[in-house]
Design an enzyme around this catalytic site. Sequence first.
Site, short mmCIF file in Angstrom:
data_model
loop_
_atom_site.label_atom_id
_atom_site.label_comp_id
_atom_site.label_asym_id
_atom_site.label_seq_id
_atom_site.Cartn_x
_atom_site.Cartn_y
_atom_site.Cartn_z
N GLY A 146 -18.00 21.65 18.95
CA GLY A 146 -19.26 21.31 18.28
C GLY A 146 -19.05 20.80 16.87
CD GLN B 39 -6.71 16.27 31.38
OE1 GLN B 39 -7.84 16.33 31.86
NE2 GLN B 39 -5.62 16.46 32.11
NE ARG C 32 -5.53 19.10 29.93
CZ ARG C 32 -5.45 19.50 28.67
NH1 ARG C 32 -5.80 20.73 28.33
NH2 ARG C 32 -5.04 18.66 27.72
CB THR D 73 -0.01 12.43 28.04
OG1 THR D 73 0.89 13.35 28.66
CG2 THR D 73 -1.29 12.35 28.87
CB ILE D 74 -2.32 9.79 24.34
CG1 ILE D 74 -3.11 11.03 24.79
CG2 ILE D 74 -3.26 8.78 23.68
CD1 ILE D 74 -4.20 10.75 25.81
CB SER E 123 -10.06 15.99 21.10
OG SER E 123 -11.35 16.57 21.29
CB CYS E 124 -9.91 14.33 25.95
SG CYS E 124 -9.20 15.99 25.84
CG ASN E 125 -12.76 18.89 25.89
OD1 ASN E 125 -13.35 18.82 26.96
ND2 ASN E 125 -11.64 19.58 25.74
N GLY F 24 -6.01 15.90 17.99
CA GLY F 24 -5.35 17.15 17.68
C GLY F 24 -5.09 17.36 16.21
#
Length: 340
Positions: free
Chosen positions: A197, A302, A170, A13-14, A141-143, A112
Amino acid sequence: MMKVKVAINGYGTIGKRVADAVSLQDDMEVVGVTKTRPDFEAKLGAKRYPLYVAKPENVELFERAGIEIQGTIEDLLPKADIVVDCSPNKVGAENKAKYYEKAGIKAIFQGGEKKDVAEVSFNALANYDEAVGKSYVRVVSCNTTGLTRLIYMLKTNFSIGRIRATMLRRVVDPKEDKKGLVNGIMPDPVAIPSHHGPDVKTVLPDVDIVTTAFKLPTTLMHVHSLCVEMREAVKAEDVVSALSEEPRIMLISAEDGFTSTAKVIEFARELRLRYDLYENIVWRESIGVDGNDLFVTQAVHQEAIVVPENIDAIRAMFELAEKEESIRKTNESLGIGKVF
């Protein structure tokens, strides 16, 4: 100018998105990609890039499948200046110990992995200079990328205090069929805080933030709802103006039909290959002020948001460009910027 030779370990995916993004740059090139199994992605990848086997013990599987390979990861690394590790969570750290350190090669890891896999956790807007000349960098990460970009813009333009953010995640990427959440909403974790956070603080250590997270039965995008304490009077239009200056933040409006992440992705399907959205997608109407509290809602794709960060990390590690120049080049190559 000699181009930086980039290996992509993990053409998924990435990885496939990073490979294509590297190919668009004038100062770097892909010298090979890896796959662990001879699946359809491996077959397609072999048509676009030199393909290597990530696990040497699987060479015979590729040969039986009739997929042309150039060797294994051990053959690829000597041909590269840097490897972008796009392996599943925790595998990157194993690869570092097993391959990268022995090969003496620079490496970029994804979010990750634990923060101690690298010398610095990276976001181009927030701490580009900290990655300059480094050997090991972790792109968050994406978030965390989405949170960090937004918070960086707010703290750069305003005086902010405590941040409370709720992550509506998601459950899996669209292609995943081995796991998921079909019917239900899952607190993840149940106790506070979620890991997002603390992960933001690996890039912006002075930020006061607490996050909670929930997994939802959707595959398209994450959604973040932020409440930010403002230490000075601010108007919503001031925040809109500040965010609109950053190309990696896209302001959208429900009045234009962006009523859900489904509509955002439908827009992206018309915009780019693989419907990739590299930008934070912020609803203009969600930017509001109540007393000292600023509220913002954004969506994060993401599969794509970390791609430009990987490109900028390569430039920082090889000192190819200053922060502003690298971001400009990456944005131009990927079509990031004013869309409307």
